[in-house]
Enzyme design. Structure first.
Site, PDB file in Angstrom:
ATOM      1  N   SER A  39       0.810  -1.229   0.000  1.00  0.00           N
ATOM      2  CA  SER A  39       0.000   0.000   0.000  1.00  0.00           C
ATOM      3  C   SER A  39       0.837   1.271   0.000  1.00  0.00           C
ATOM      4  O   SER A  39       0.450   2.269  -0.604  1.00  0.00           O
ATOM      5  CB  SER A  39      -0.948   0.001   1.197  1.00  0.00           C
ATOM      6  OG  SER A  39      -1.799  -1.119   1.163  1.00  0.00           O
ATOM      7  N   HIS A  87       0.973   4.557   4.519  1.00  0.00           N
ATOM      8  CA  HIS A  87       0.418   5.086   3.271  1.00  0.00           C
ATOM      9  C   HIS A  87       0.905   6.513   3.031  1.00  0.00           C
ATOM     10  O   HIS A  87       1.349   6.867   1.936  1.00  0.00           O
ATOM     11  CB  HIS A  87      -1.111   5.073   3.315  1.00  0.00           C
ATOM     12  CG  HIS A  87      -1.699   3.712   3.502  1.00  0.00           C
ATOM     13  ND1 HIS A  87      -3.034   3.512   3.781  1.00  0.00           N
ATOM     14  CD2 HIS A  87      -1.132   2.470   3.450  1.00  0.00           C
ATOM     15  CE1 HIS A  87      -3.268   2.214   3.885  1.00  0.00           C
ATOM     16  NE2 HIS A  87      -2.127   1.563   3.698  1.00  0.00           N
TER      17      HIS A  87
END
Length: 197
Positions: free
Chosen positions: A116, A174
């Site tokens: 991610s 992220h």
């Protein structure tokens, strides 16, 4: 459809899928997930290897779908070598951001897996290169421009990370992938503008 994927992006997707299959076979990849320093299980290679592991079929599907959607465009823009450097550096940058936040906030030590961080780096690169391109991004049911999608995703990750609303997700990883990507792109842009001697 698969033949439209650029070579390096295809290799990244296949590497992720291959590692996930090894995980399903129970090949003991525990020490390849990213562990916080205070766990006593951290090893330097985890800064990279965790980014090729995933926690479930749904996890790898969404991450690889995003790599498929944005990665080839970014590879065509950067070139194969620079794209690979960008992708892997976003993986490492995401890991470092996560480890810093876990350490500073005193969060319980738990392993992290997933691409991610790199995906958010790709999303940022796509948004910066093609800001007016319209995208349909979950959960928004109407097309929005790429720059807005990137901004909304970044703001959402920051909100969820600060409030700890969605536990079990490494929101600051992220953000670390996005921040690393931004710094790299700005650095490369500055290099191009620098006069040659």
């Amino acid at each position: 459809m698969f033949d439209r994927i650029t070579p390096t992006n295809k290799a990244i997707i296949l590497a992720n899928v291959g590692v996930f299959i090894l995980q399903l076979m129970g090949t003991g990849l525990t020490l390849f997930a990213l562990w916080p320093l205070q766990s006593g299980l951290f090893r330097p290679w985890q800064l990279l290897t965790y980014g090729f592991m995933h926690g479930s079929w749904l996890h790898i599907f969404f991450n690889m779908f995003a790599v498929f959607m944005f990665g080839s465009e970014v590879e065509r823009l950067f070139g194969a070598k620079r794209y690979l450097i960008y992708y892997l550096t976003c993986v490492v940058g995401a890991a470092l951001m996560h480890m810093i936040v876990v350490s500073v906030a005193g969060l319980p030590p738990a392993p992290v897996v997933g691409a991610s961080g790199a995906v958010f780096g790709l999303l940022l690169a796509f948004g910066m290169a093609f800001p007016r391109r319209e995208l349909i991004i979950f959960p928004i049911p109407v097309p929005i421009q790429a720059w807005l999608a990137v901004t909304l995703y970044g703001a959402m990750e920051l909100f969820l990370g600060v409030t700890r609303t969605a536990s079990g997700i490494a929101h600051f990883a992220h953000l670390g992938g996005m921040a690393t990507g931004f710094v790299m792109i700005r650095y490369w842009q500055a290099q191009r503008k620098r006069p040659r001697r």
